[in-house]
Motif scaffolding. Sequence first.
Motif, PDB file in Angstrom:
ATOM      1  N   UNK A   5       0.611  -0.996   0.253  1.00 15.50           N
ATOM      2  CA  UNK A   5      -0.371  -0.111   0.635  1.00 15.50           C
ATOM      3  C   UNK A   5       0.985   1.569  -0.307  1.00 15.50           C
ATOM      4  N   UNK A   6       1.408   0.818   0.775  1.00 18.93           N
ATOM      5  CA  UNK A   6       2.572   2.319   0.700  1.00 18.93           C
ATOM      6  C   UNK A   6       3.781   2.419  -0.594  1.00 18.93           C
ATOM      7  N   UNK A   7       4.022   1.245  -1.277  1.00 15.14           N
ATOM      8  CA  UNK A   7       4.679   1.635  -2.610  1.00 15.14           C
ATOM      9  C   UNK A   7       3.566   2.128  -3.521  1.00 15.14           C
ATOM     10  N   UNK A   8       2.425   1.698  -3.480  1.00 15.09           N
ATOM     11  CA  UNK A   8       1.470   2.683  -4.693  1.00 15.09           C
ATOM     12  C   UNK A   8       1.466   4.134  -4.076  1.00 15.09           C
ATOM     13  N   UNK A   9       1.115   4.120  -1.802  1.00 15.33           N
ATOM     14  CA  UNK A   9       0.782   5.843  -2.277  1.00 15.33           C
ATOM     15  C   UNK A   9       1.772   6.292  -3.215  1.00 15.33           C
ATOM     16  N   UNK A  10       3.109   6.283  -2.666  1.00 19.06           N
ATOM     17  CA  UNK A  10       4.272   6.989  -2.789  1.00 19.06           C
ATOM     18  C   UNK A  10       4.331   7.064  -3.918  1.00 19.06           C
ATOM     19  N   UNK A  11       4.192   6.574  -5.168  1.00 22.36           N
ATOM     20  CA  UNK A  11       5.153   6.077  -6.234  1.00 22.36           C
ATOM     21  C   UNK A  11       3.648   6.237  -6.984  1.00 22.36           C
ATOM     22  N   UNK A  12       2.263   6.062  -6.437  1.00 25.89           N
ATOM     23  CA  UNK A  12       1.372   6.052  -8.037  1.00 25.89           C
ATOM     24  C   UNK A  12       0.941   7.569  -7.466  1.00 25.89           C
ATOM     25  N   UNK A  13      -0.299   7.627  -8.564  1.00 22.45           N
ATOM     26  CA  UNK A  13      -0.783   9.546  -8.601  1.00 22.45           C
ATOM     27  C   UNK A  13      -2.401   8.316  -8.298  1.00 22.45           C
ATOM     28  N   UNK A  14      -3.126   9.722  -7.444  1.00 17.08           N
ATOM     29  CA  UNK A  14      -4.020   9.517  -7.120  1.00 17.08           C
ATOM     30  C   UNK A  14      -5.412   9.891  -7.726  1.00 17.08           C
ATOM     31  N   UNK A  15      -6.269   9.165  -7.959  1.00 16.83           N
ATOM     32  CA  UNK A  15      -7.161   9.558  -9.289  1.00 16.83           C
ATOM     33  C   UNK A  15      -8.809  10.124  -7.565  1.00 16.83           C
ATOM     34  N   UNK A  16      -8.814  10.624  -8.600  1.00 21.17           N
ATOM     35  CA  UNK A  16     -10.010  11.819  -8.005  1.00 21.17           C
ATOM     36  C   UNK A  16     -11.109  10.942  -7.374  1.00 21.17           C
ATOM     37  N   UNK A  17     -11.414  11.519  -6.744  1.00 18.73           N
ATOM     38  CA  UNK A  17     -13.383  10.728  -6.188  1.00 18.73           C
ATOM     39  C   UNK A  17     -14.187  10.215  -7.013  1.00 18.73           C
ATOM     40  N   UNK A  18     -14.211  11.202  -7.623  1.00 18.69           N
ATOM     41  CA  UNK A  18     -15.596  10.815  -8.511  1.00 18.69           C
ATOM     42  C   UNK A  18     -14.954  10.256  -9.806  1.00 18.69           C
ATOM     43  N   UNK A  19     -13.911   9.760  -9.720  1.00 15.04           N
ATOM     44  CA  UNK A  19     -13.862   9.077 -11.435  1.00 15.04           C
ATOM     45  C   UNK A  19     -14.134   7.555 -10.527  1.00 15.04           C
ATOM     46  N   UNK A  20     -15.036   6.852 -12.019  1.00 13.25           N
ATOM     47  CA  UNK A  20     -15.708   5.322 -11.835  1.00 13.25           C
ATOM     48  C   UNK A  20     -15.025   4.276 -12.298  1.00 13.25           C
ATOM     49  N   UNK A  21     -13.825   4.619 -12.864  1.00 17.78           N
ATOM     50  CA  UNK A  21     -13.004   3.461 -13.587  1.00 17.78           C
ATOM     51  C   UNK A  21     -12.123   2.355 -12.976  1.00 17.78           C
ATOM     52  N   UNK A  22     -12.575   0.749 -12.827  1.00 19.39           N
ATOM     53  CA  UNK A  22     -12.487  -0.165 -11.605  1.00 19.39           C
ATOM     54  C   UNK A  22     -10.653  -0.451 -12.517  1.00 19.39           C
ATOM     55  N   UNK A  23     -10.474  -1.249 -10.840  1.00 15.22           N
ATOM     56  CA  UNK A  23      -8.927  -1.068 -10.842  1.00 15.22           C
ATOM     57  C   UNK A  23      -8.715  -2.391 -11.818  1.00 15.22           C
ATOM     58  N   UNK A  24      -7.200  -2.458 -12.054  1.00 15.67           N
ATOM     59  CA  UNK A  24      -6.815  -3.651 -12.055  1.00 15.67           C
ATOM     60  C   UNK A  24      -6.411  -4.920 -11.626  1.00 15.67           C
ATOM     61  N   UNK A  25      -5.812  -4.565 -10.578  1.00 14.59           N
ATOM     62  CA  UNK A  25      -5.652  -5.168  -9.277  1.00 14.59           C
ATOM     63  C   UNK A  25      -6.135  -4.270  -7.938  1.00 14.59           C
ATOM     64  N   UNK A  26      -6.328  -5.514  -6.655  1.00 14.41           N
ATOM     65  CA  UNK A  26      -6.860  -4.524  -5.781  1.00 14.41           C
ATOM     66  C   UNK A  26      -5.620  -4.749  -4.010  1.00 14.41           C
ATOM     67  N   UNK A  27      -5.861  -4.184  -3.121  1.00 15.25           N
ATOM     68  CA  UNK A  27      -5.094  -4.515  -1.877  1.00 15.25           C
ATOM     69  C   UNK A  27      -5.489  -5.348  -1.032  1.00 15.25           C
ATOM     70  N   UNK A  28      -6.155  -5.791  -0.078  1.00 10.61           N
ATOM     71  CA  UNK A  28      -7.185  -6.003   0.899  1.00 10.61           C
ATOM     72  C   UNK A  28      -5.922  -5.090   1.627  1.00 10.61           C
ATOM     73  N   UNK A  29      -6.643  -5.006   2.911  1.00 12.73           N
ATOM     74  CA  UNK A  29      -6.558  -4.154   3.860  1.00 12.73           C
ATOM     75  C   UNK A  29      -5.889  -4.641   4.618  1.00 12.73           C
ATOM     76  N   UNK A  30      -4.393  -4.288   5.817  1.00 18.82           N
ATOM     77  CA  UNK A  30      -4.130  -4.992   6.315  1.00 18.82           C
ATOM     78  C   UNK A  30      -4.485  -5.233   7.942  1.00 18.82           C
ATOM     79  N   UNK A  31      -5.991  -4.309   7.919  1.00 13.43           N
ATOM     80  CA  UNK A  31      -6.378  -4.878   9.121  1.00 13.43           C
ATOM     81  C   UNK A  31      -7.358  -5.836   9.416  1.00 13.43           C
TER      82      UNK A  31
END
Lengths: 241, 97
Positions: free
Chosen positions: B49-75
């Motif tokens: 998650x940290x890698x994605x946050x630091x290297x990726x570009x966050x999509x706007x909240x009103x974007x409804x694209x589907x994701x290629x992969x999903x990272x489950x939460x660690x909690x």
Amino acid sequence: MAGLMSRAATVIKAKFSKLLDRAEDPGETLDYSYERQLQLLQNVKRGVADVVTAKKRLQLQADKLEQSLVKLDTQARQALAAGREDLARAALEKKSAAQAQLQDLDQQLQALEQQQQKLVASERQLSAKVEAFRTQKETIKAQYSAAEAQVRIGEAATGIGEQMADTGLAIQRAKDKTEAMTARAGAIDELVESGALEDFTSDQTQLDRELAQIASQSQVDSELEKMKAELGSGQKKELES
Amino acid sequence: MIVRLMGGGGQFRVDDGLMPQLNELDEAAVAAAERGDEAELDAKLDEMAELVRSQGEELPEDDISSSDVVIPPSDLTLEETRRFLTDDGFVPDLPAS
């Protein structure tokens, strides 16, 4: 097992592809999906309210415990001043038990706070996406042929389905946490009521009674001393005159 | 490609070049899950998650694209993560209509 990332994406897509199969007519599919989104938004709002209520309840219990800490500390000092080390020890033992409970409550409050933040974030994301979906669905309905619409609906519904899954998970987790904590708070209340666990904040504990006795005893003593002194000086004055 | 951070983390657009690194962490996460090492699983998921946050570009909240992969939460607990990844999924049902 395939990687977690691709597996998670597949599971979510499979779950929400059902949404698309519901209706023959693309327009109907869109409206149906939109209806579900609005329901989910209601659910997430209710979820946030439930967490807030649970937090308030825990906060009340924590406040009571805080008060009891101050009170028990004062009582320990009073008892020690009166030379009753046994009572002071009893008060400090209770204080330490109350402190442990308070720490536990604080941790639970923090956990609830985290759940609340996640729910609120999820609500915000879902709300923005639902609005985007609403606009898009009207455009799709108005501008595209049935075949084209089907493709675009698929894209939009999958994208929003993912957010719905995420929000649904956030609601589920907050619900589990809230229920567990409410049950626990209820159990503490019940124990207090049945007397199994002494209510630290009840007005009259054994400690209170003994301390009151000491206090009244020392008040009597000091009044006696005062009277003796007055009498003594009175007698002196009489003698002097 | 688009990555979703499950658990309210939002969606990010990441460069495909990041995938080998993510896949490596993913494999380590799977291995941890298989031997029941929850702490290690959580650590790997957080790292992803940290890698994605630091290297990726966050999509706007009103974007409804589907994701290629999903990272489950660690909690999630180990058991919850396993359920999350079974066919039924841990994904709750939608509210009844």
